[in-house]
Write a protein that holds these residues in place. Structure first.
Motif, PDB file in Angstrom:
ATOM      1  N   ALA A  57       0.843  -1.195   0.000  1.00 21.48           N
ATOM      2  CA  ALA A  57       0.000   0.000   0.000  1.00 21.48           C
ATOM      3  C   ALA A  57       0.875   1.240   0.000  1.00 21.48           C
ATOM      4  CB  ALA A  57      -0.913   0.003   1.217  1.00 21.48           C
ATOM      5  N   GLY A  58       0.414   2.251  -0.717  1.00 22.77           N
ATOM      6  CA  GLY A  58       1.126   3.528  -0.783  1.00 22.77           C
ATOM      7  C   GLY A  58       0.373   4.583   0.004  1.00 22.77           C
ATOM      8  N   GLU A  59       0.034   5.673  -0.680  1.00 20.21           N
ATOM      9  CA  GLU A  59      -0.626   6.815  -0.031  1.00 20.21           C
ATOM     10  C   GLU A  59      -2.079   6.915  -0.457  1.00 20.21           C
ATOM     11  OE1 GLU A  59       1.650  10.579  -0.258  1.00 20.21           O
ATOM     12  OE2 GLU A  59       2.811   9.470  -1.738  1.00 20.21           O
ATOM     13  N   GLN A  60      -2.868   7.580   0.358  1.00 22.79           N
ATOM     14  CA  GLN A  60      -4.204   7.977  -0.048  1.00 22.79           C
ATOM     15  C   GLN A  60      -4.081   9.420  -0.507  1.00 22.79           C
ATOM     16  OE1 GLN A  60      -7.433   6.605   2.232  1.00 22.79           O
ATOM     17  NE2 GLN A  60      -8.842   8.162   1.480  1.00 22.79           N
ATOM     18  N   LEU A  61      -4.301   9.653  -1.803  1.00 21.11           N
ATOM     19  CA  LEU A  61      -4.093  10.973  -2.397  1.00 21.11           C
ATOM     20  C   LEU A  61      -5.320  11.864  -2.311  1.00 21.11           C
ATOM     21  CD1 LEU A  61      -2.152   9.865  -5.588  1.00 21.11           C
ATOM     22  CD2 LEU A  61      -1.200  10.658  -3.411  1.00 21.11           C
ATOM     23  N   GLY A  62      -6.460  11.267  -2.180  1.00 18.09           N
ATOM     24  CA  GLY A  62      -7.707  12.019  -2.116  1.00 18.09           C
ATOM     25  C   GLY A  62      -8.787  11.112  -1.584  1.00 18.09           C
ATOM     26  N   SER A  63     -10.028  11.590  -1.610  1.00 17.63           N
ATOM     27  CA  SER A  63     -11.108  10.795  -1.033  1.00 17.63           C
ATOM     28  C   SER A  63     -11.328   9.480  -1.767  1.00 17.63           C
ATOM     29  CB  SER A  63     -12.399  11.612  -1.013  1.00 17.63           C
ATOM     30  OG  SER A  63     -12.775  11.940  -2.328  1.00 17.63           O
ATOM     31  N   ASN A  64     -10.992   9.394  -3.047  1.00 24.93           N
ATOM     32  CA  ASN A  64     -11.149   8.138  -3.766  1.00 24.93           C
ATOM     33  C   ASN A  64      -9.934   7.807  -4.649  1.00 24.93           C
ATOM     34  OD1 ASN A  64     -11.485   9.971  -5.838  1.00 24.93           O
ATOM     35  ND2 ASN A  64     -13.131   8.822  -6.805  1.00 24.93           N
ATOM     36  N   LYS A 114      -6.417  -4.210   2.414  1.00 20.58           N
ATOM     37  CA  LYS A 114      -5.304  -3.276   2.643  1.00 20.58           C
ATOM     38  C   LYS A 114      -5.157  -2.275   1.510  1.00 20.58           C
ATOM     39  CE  LYS A 114      -2.530  -6.489   5.339  1.00 20.58           C
ATOM     40  NZ  LYS A 114      -1.311  -7.285   5.369  1.00 20.58           N
ATOM     41  N   LEU A 115      -5.436  -2.740   0.278  1.00 18.90           N
ATOM     42  CA  LEU A 115      -5.185  -1.921  -0.907  1.00 18.90           C
ATOM     43  C   LEU A 115      -6.432  -1.240  -1.452  1.00 18.90           C
ATOM     44  CD1 LEU A 115      -2.809  -4.496  -2.571  1.00 18.90           C
ATOM     45  CD2 LEU A 115      -2.127  -2.350  -1.500  1.00 18.90           C
ATOM     46  N   GLY A 116      -7.604  -1.724  -1.082  1.00 15.15           N
ATOM     47  CA  GLY A 116      -8.851  -1.124  -1.544  1.00 15.15           C
ATOM     48  C   GLY A 116      -9.402  -1.813  -2.773  1.00 15.15           C
ATOM     49  N   SER A 117     -10.690  -1.633  -3.000  1.00 19.97           N
ATOM     50  CA  SER A 117     -11.314  -2.107  -4.228  1.00 19.97           C
ATOM     51  C   SER A 117     -11.020  -1.076  -5.316  1.00 19.97           C
ATOM     52  CB  SER A 117     -12.815  -2.290  -4.026  1.00 19.97           C
ATOM     53  OG  SER A 117     -13.384  -1.083  -3.575  1.00 19.97           O
ATOM     54  N   VAL A 118     -11.117  -1.507  -6.554  1.00 20.29           N
ATOM     55  CA  VAL A 118     -10.694  -0.665  -7.668  1.00 20.29           C
ATOM     56  C   VAL A 118     -11.880  -0.256  -8.523  1.00 20.29           C
ATOM     57  CG1 VAL A 118      -9.231  -0.576  -9.729  1.00 20.29           C
ATOM     58  CG2 VAL A 118      -8.458  -1.810  -7.705  1.00 20.29           C
ATOM     59  N   THR A 119     -11.968   1.038  -8.837  1.00 23.52           N
ATOM     60  CA  THR A 119     -12.984   1.514  -9.770  1.00 23.52           C
ATOM     61  C   THR A 119     -12.662   0.918 -11.137  1.00 23.52           C
ATOM     62  OG1 THR A 119     -13.286   3.550  -8.547  1.00 23.52           O
ATOM     63  CG2 THR A 119     -13.985   3.564 -10.836  1.00 23.52           C
ATOM     64  N   PHE A 120     -13.627   0.275 -11.723  1.00 21.96           N
ATOM     65  CA  PHE A 120     -13.417  -0.500 -12.933  1.00 21.96           C
ATOM     66  C   PHE A 120     -14.056   0.170 -14.154  1.00 21.96           C
ATOM     67  CE2 PHE A 120     -14.629  -4.403 -15.440  1.00 21.96           C
ATOM     68  CZ  PHE A 120     -13.356  -4.667 -15.872  1.00 21.96           C
ATOM     69  N   ASP A 121     -13.400  -0.010 -15.282  1.00 24.51           N
ATOM     70  CA  ASP A 121     -13.912   0.448 -16.572  1.00 24.51           C
ATOM     71  C   ASP A 121     -14.141   1.955 -16.667  1.00 24.51           C
ATOM     72  OD1 ASP A 121     -13.770  -1.945 -17.850  1.00 24.51           O
ATOM     73  OD2 ASP A 121     -15.826  -2.525 -17.391  1.00 24.51           O
ATOM     74  N   GLN A 122     -13.283   2.723 -16.046  1.00 18.27           N
ATOM     75  CA  GLN A 122     -13.303   4.165 -16.234  1.00 18.27           C
ATOM     76  C   GLN A 122     -11.965   4.553 -16.847  1.00 18.27           C
ATOM     77  OE1 GLN A 122     -14.081   6.371 -12.705  1.00 18.27           O
ATOM     78  NE2 GLN A 122     -16.073   5.452 -12.366  1.00 18.27           N
ATOM     79  N   PRO A 123     -11.969   5.336 -17.929  1.00 16.12           N
ATOM     80  CA  PRO A 123     -10.708   5.753 -18.524  1.00 16.12           C
ATOM     81  C   PRO A 123      -9.808   6.438 -17.494  1.00 16.12           C
ATOM     82  CG  PRO A 123     -12.537   6.355 -19.927  1.00 16.12           C
ATOM     83  CD  PRO A 123     -13.125   5.869 -18.637  1.00 16.12           C
ATOM     84  N   GLY A 124      -8.578   5.985 -17.389  1.00 11.58           N
ATOM     85  CA  GLY A 124      -7.625   6.586 -16.467  1.00 11.58           C
ATOM     86  C   GLY A 124      -7.827   6.203 -15.020  1.00 11.58           C
ATOM     87  N   ALA A 125      -8.687   5.205 -14.755  1.00 10.71           N
ATOM     88  CA  ALA A 125      -8.945   4.803 -13.370  1.00 10.71           C
ATOM     89  C   ALA A 125      -7.721   4.167 -12.731  1.00 10.71           C
ATOM     90  CB  ALA A 125     -10.126   3.847 -13.303  1.00 10.71           C
ATOM     91  N   VAL A 126      -6.857   3.543 -13.548  1.00 10.49           N
ATOM     92  CA  VAL A 126      -5.649   2.890 -13.046  1.00 10.49           C
ATOM     93  C   VAL A 126      -4.482   3.292 -13.938  1.00 10.49           C
ATOM     94  CG1 VAL A 126      -4.561   0.689 -12.466  1.00 10.49           C
ATOM     95  CG2 VAL A 126      -7.038   0.930 -12.260  1.00 10.49           C
TER      96      VAL A 126
END
Length: 161
Positions: free
Chosen positions: A44-51, A142-154
């Motif tokens: 895990a790294g940092e939390q950069l913002g609310s999401n 620990k790492l969180g769930s990932v927003t899927f199928d959004q351009p630039g989400a990852v």
């Protein structure tokens, strides 16, 4: 005449020195870090913002020889082996890295997350200039769930020492 011999001797020495330096850099014969020489991990790294969060993907040279690498690792988040979200390169410049035995290079994975999002359980990492991936457990607690199928989400950064 003495001046001419000294000048030629110095010129020859300078040429030999520059040739040796060039040969040393170009002819080092340091192999590329292929998948069999690498061990991958994710933390895990940092939390950069609310999401928005980061995770560090670390590639460690587990061989007994120095190897080199450069660029972006291929990164995919998956669920039970099924392809999911592919990390897009963030556009940063990469640099050649030589990894002595036991040394590591890391890339930063930046991703959007949230309570109702897609939950990955596997991170598939392919070292630069390789085709065989390494599979890691993605601990969503620990790492969180990932927003899927959004351009630039990852997105993924290039490796750095």
């Amino acid at each position: 005449m003495r001046y001419r011999i000294l000048t030629l001797t110095l010129a020859a020495a300078a040429l030999a020195g520059s040739t040796a330096a060039f040969t040393g850099a170009a002819g080092a014969n340091v192999p590329w870090c292929n998948t069999s020489r690498i061990q991958a991990s994710v933390t895990a790294g940092e939390q950069l913002g609310s999401n928005l969060r980061t995770a560090q993907i670390t590639l460690r040279n587990i061989s007994s020889e120095t190897c080199r690498t450069q660029g972006y690792p291929g990164v995919d988040l998956a669920v039970w082996g099924q392809p999911g979200q592919h990390a897009v390169r963030n556009g940063a410049t990469s640099h050649l890295i030589e990894l002595d035995p036991g040394q590591s290079a890391a890339a930063t994975l930046t991703y959007k997350f949230g309570a109702t999002d897609w939950i990955a359980n596997e991170l598939v990492v392919t070292p630069p200039d390789n085709t065989r991936p390494l599979r890691l457990y993605w601990d969503w607690r620990k790492l969180g769930s990932v927003t899927f199928d959004q351009p630039g989400a990852v997105t993924i950064s290039p490796l750095r020492a």
